[in-house]
Write a protein that holds these residues in place. Structure first.
Motif, PDB file in Angstrom:
ATOM      1  N   PRO A  13       0.873  -1.068  -0.020  1.00 25.41           N
ATOM      2  CA  PRO A  13       0.025   0.263   0.125  1.00 25.41           C
ATOM      3  C   PRO A  13       0.965   1.339  -0.084  1.00 25.41           C
ATOM      4  CG  PRO A  13      -0.154  -1.131   2.075  1.00 25.41           C
ATOM      5  CD  PRO A  13       0.756  -2.026   1.238  1.00 25.41           C
ATOM      6  N   VAL A  14       0.261   2.208  -0.689  1.00 21.86           N
ATOM      7  CA  VAL A  14       0.975   3.533  -0.691  1.00 21.86           C
ATOM      8  C   VAL A  14       0.119   4.671  -0.243  1.00 21.86           C
ATOM      9  CG1 VAL A  14       2.473   2.874  -2.605  1.00 21.86           C
ATOM     10  CG2 VAL A  14       0.366   3.823  -3.250  1.00 21.86           C
ATOM     11  N   GLN A  15       0.736   5.761   0.011  1.00 21.97           N
ATOM     12  CA  GLN A  15      -0.002   6.951   0.821  1.00 21.97           C
ATOM     13  C   GLN A  15       0.646   8.044  -0.192  1.00 21.97           C
ATOM     14  OE1 GLN A  15       0.595   7.715   4.761  1.00 21.97           O
ATOM     15  NE2 GLN A  15      -0.880   9.453   4.921  1.00 21.97           N
ATOM     16  N   PHE A  16      -0.269   8.834  -0.698  1.00 24.46           N
ATOM     17  CA  PHE A  16      -0.011   9.934  -1.424  1.00 24.46           C
ATOM     18  C   PHE A  16      -1.012  11.211  -1.395  1.00 24.46           C
ATOM     19  CE2 PHE A  16      -2.730   7.285  -3.838  1.00 24.46           C
ATOM     20  CZ  PHE A  16      -3.388   8.222  -4.626  1.00 24.46           C
ATOM     21  N   CYS A  17      -0.631  12.250  -1.982  1.00 26.32           N
ATOM     22  CA  CYS A  17      -1.656  13.422  -1.659  1.00 26.32           C
ATOM     23  C   CYS A  17      -1.994  13.668  -3.206  1.00 26.32           C
ATOM     24  CB  CYS A  17      -0.901  14.690  -1.135  1.00 26.32           C
ATOM     25  SG  CYS A  17      -0.205  14.908   0.437  1.00 26.32           S
ATOM     26  N   GLY A  18      -3.202  14.029  -3.249  1.00 23.62           N
ATOM     27  CA  GLY A  18      -3.730  14.042  -4.790  1.00 23.62           C
ATOM     28  C   GLY A  18      -5.097  14.976  -4.429  1.00 23.62           C
ATOM     29  N   CYS A  19      -5.527  15.111  -5.883  1.00 28.69           N
ATOM     30  CA  CYS A  19      -6.665  16.054  -5.840  1.00 28.69           C
ATOM     31  C   CYS A  19      -7.701  15.191  -6.725  1.00 28.69           C
ATOM     32  CB  CYS A  19      -6.633  17.279  -6.724  1.00 28.69           C
ATOM     33  SG  CYS A  19      -5.438  18.616  -5.903  1.00 28.69           S
ATOM     34  N   PRO A  20      -8.842  15.096  -6.075  1.00 27.07           N
ATOM     35  CA  PRO A  20     -10.034  14.401  -6.919  1.00 27.07           C
ATOM     36  C   PRO A  20     -10.324  15.141  -8.516  1.00 27.07           C
ATOM     37  CG  PRO A  20     -11.102  15.465  -5.288  1.00 27.07           C
ATOM     38  CD  PRO A  20      -9.616  15.893  -5.021  1.00 27.07           C
ATOM     39  N   THR A  21     -10.461  14.129  -9.516  1.00 33.64           N
ATOM     40  CA  THR A  21     -10.760  14.620 -11.006  1.00 33.64           C
ATOM     41  C   THR A  21     -11.784  13.603 -11.139  1.00 33.64           C
ATOM     42  OG1 THR A  21      -9.239  13.248 -11.920  1.00 33.64           O
ATOM     43  CG2 THR A  21      -8.594  15.453 -11.218  1.00 33.64           C
ATOM     44  N   SER A  22     -12.423  13.911 -12.385  1.00 32.41           N
ATOM     45  CA  SER A  22     -13.418  12.820 -13.032  1.00 32.41           C
ATOM     46  C   SER A  22     -12.880  11.691 -13.368  1.00 32.41           C
ATOM     47  CB  SER A  22     -14.104  13.627 -14.236  1.00 32.41           C
ATOM     48  OG  SER A  22     -13.096  13.930 -15.202  1.00 32.41           O
ATOM     49  N   ALA A  23     -11.528  11.547 -13.643  1.00 31.20           N
ATOM     50  CA  ALA A  23     -10.775  10.332 -13.860  1.00 31.20           C
ATOM     51  C   ALA A  23     -10.252   9.574 -12.805  1.00 31.20           C
ATOM     52  CB  ALA A  23      -9.841  10.778 -15.063  1.00 31.20           C
ATOM     53  N   GLY A  24     -10.280  10.193 -11.800  1.00 33.76           N
ATOM     54  CA  GLY A  24      -9.804   9.436 -10.291  1.00 33.76           C
ATOM     55  C   GLY A  24      -8.973  10.459  -9.753  1.00 33.76           C
ATOM     56  N   VAL A  25      -8.098  10.236  -9.101  1.00 34.25           N
ATOM     57  CA  VAL A  25      -7.040  10.882  -8.078  1.00 34.25           C
ATOM     58  C   VAL A  25      -5.789  11.303  -9.059  1.00 34.25           C
ATOM     59  CG1 VAL A  25      -6.076  11.323  -5.998  1.00 34.25           C
ATOM     60  CG2 VAL A  25      -8.133  10.043  -6.034  1.00 34.25           C
ATOM     61  N   SER A  26      -5.607  12.657  -9.020  1.00 31.81           N
ATOM     62  CA  SER A  26      -4.463  12.997  -9.688  1.00 31.81           C
ATOM     63  C   SER A  26      -3.289  13.502  -8.728  1.00 31.81           C
ATOM     64  CB  SER A  26      -4.552  14.081 -10.675  1.00 31.81           C
ATOM     65  OG  SER A  26      -4.919  15.386 -10.076  1.00 31.81           O
ATOM     66  N   ALA A  27      -2.098  12.992  -8.733  1.00 34.04           N
ATOM     67  CA  ALA A  27      -1.153  13.453  -7.703  1.00 34.04           C
ATOM     68  C   ALA A  27      -0.567  14.897  -7.557  1.00 34.04           C
ATOM     69  CB  ALA A  27       0.180  12.909  -8.051  1.00 34.04           C
ATOM     70  N   ALA A  28      -0.607  15.352  -6.408  1.00 37.66           N
ATOM     71  CA  ALA A  28      -0.554  16.991  -6.272  1.00 37.66           C
ATOM     72  C   ALA A  28       0.225  16.789  -4.958  1.00 37.66           C
ATOM     73  CB  ALA A  28      -1.964  17.489  -6.058  1.00 37.66           C
ATOM     74  N   THR A  29       0.815  18.228  -4.771  1.00 33.70           N
ATOM     75  CA  THR A  29       1.680  18.365  -3.536  1.00 33.70           C
ATOM     76  C   THR A  29       0.839  18.456  -2.501  1.00 33.70           C
ATOM     77  OG1 THR A  29       3.410  19.559  -5.007  1.00 33.70           O
ATOM     78  CG2 THR A  29       3.492  19.908  -2.534  1.00 33.70           C
ATOM     79  N   CYS A  30       0.862  18.105  -1.099  1.00 35.21           N
ATOM     80  CA  CYS A  30       0.235  18.146  -0.122  1.00 35.21           C
ATOM     81  C   CYS A  30       0.005  19.536   0.218  1.00 35.21           C
ATOM     82  CB  CYS A  30       0.652  17.311   1.133  1.00 35.21           C
ATOM     83  SG  CYS A  30       0.539  15.554   1.055  1.00 35.21           S
ATOM     84  N   GLY A  31      -1.011  20.266   0.594  1.00 36.86           N
ATOM     85  CA  GLY A  31      -1.478  21.588   1.048  1.00 36.86           C
ATOM     86  C   GLY A  31      -1.818  22.311  -0.301  1.00 36.86           C
ATOM     87  N   THR A  32      -1.544  21.855  -1.462  1.00 35.04           N
ATOM     88  CA  THR A  32      -2.007  22.854  -2.468  1.00 35.04           C
ATOM     89  C   THR A  32      -3.416  22.904  -2.780  1.00 35.04           C
ATOM     90  OG1 THR A  32      -1.710  21.248  -4.148  1.00 35.04           O
ATOM     91  CG2 THR A  32       0.164  22.506  -3.886  1.00 35.04           C
ATOM     92  N   VAL A  33      -3.780  23.842  -3.563  1.00 39.50           N
ATOM     93  CA  VAL A  33      -5.192  24.061  -3.650  1.00 39.50           C
ATOM     94  C   VAL A  33      -5.800  23.146  -5.163  1.00 39.50           C
ATOM     95  CG1 VAL A  33      -7.217  25.575  -4.294  1.00 39.50           C
ATOM     96  CG2 VAL A  33      -5.454  26.054  -2.377  1.00 39.50           C
ATOM     97  N   CYS A  34      -6.539  22.610  -5.194  1.00 41.20           N
ATOM     98  CA  CYS A  34      -6.882  21.694  -6.442  1.00 41.20           C
ATOM     99  C   CYS A  34      -7.753  22.594  -7.250  1.00 41.20           C
ATOM    100  CB  CYS A  34      -7.769  20.669  -5.985  1.00 41.20           C
ATOM    101  SG  CYS A  34      -6.687  19.295  -4.918  1.00 41.20           S
ATOM    102  N   THR A  35      -8.056  22.135  -8.426  1.00 41.21           N
ATOM    103  CA  THR A  35      -8.728  23.067  -9.440  1.00 41.21           C
ATOM    104  C   THR A  35     -10.233  23.341  -8.979  1.00 41.21           C
ATOM    105  OG1 THR A  35      -9.362  21.026 -10.669  1.00 41.21           O
ATOM    106  CG2 THR A  35      -7.478  22.321 -11.339  1.00 41.21           C
TER     107      THR A  35
END
Length: 154
Positions: A91-113
């Protein structure tokens, strides 16, 4: 003598005794193969469902208790009565933003679209191999099933 032989040949040609037993003897191997094949397909589908359920159980463990790689791996392995289901890859842990295609990787604390902050996610994978009951020669004798489940932790 020739007349007696002809009479026996005619009698044997019209005699129907034992025909059902002979037909049954011819069809038993085919019917047995069909039963084993259907059972094999059912067991393979059951193993696939076990792998999917194990991946979901690992994600549920992470949601309830937080990210703990060994705990999640144990939850995957003990989710079903199958002994060969493993959390592979780990298992892996990561930061990301939800999108219509799934979860895209992002830097923790950033604002998603969408305006929300990037969240912490985990991806849990499960894997198991199914071995067919008999070798059919026309299909593979082993199948490896994998499943993946991603869940937001925060």
């Amino acid at each position: 003598m020739l007349g007696s032989l002809a009479r026996h040949a005619r009698a044997a040609g019209s005699d129907q005794r034992g025909v059902a037993a002979a037909e049954f003897g011819i069809l038993v191997p085919l019917l047995s193969l069909m039963v084993v094949s259907v059972t094999d397909i059912g067991l393979a589908l059951y193993r696939k469902m076990q792998v999917e359920n194990a991946a979901q159980a690992g994600a549920q463990y992470a949601i309830a208790r937080g990210f703990d790689a060994s705990g999640i791996s144990n939850a995957v392995a003990s989710a079903t009565n199958a002994t060969n289901i493993t959390a592979s890859p780990p298992p892996v842990q990561f930061c990301g933003c939800p999108t219509s295609a799934g979860v895209s990787a992002a830097t923790c604390g950033t604002v998603c679209t969408g305006g929300a902050q990037a969240g912490t996610y985990t991806t849990v994978s499960a894997r198991a191999t199914y071995y067919t009951i008999i070798d059919y020669q026309v299909v593979a004798a082993t199948y490896t099933y994998t499943a993946q489940s991603t869940a937001r932790l925060q």
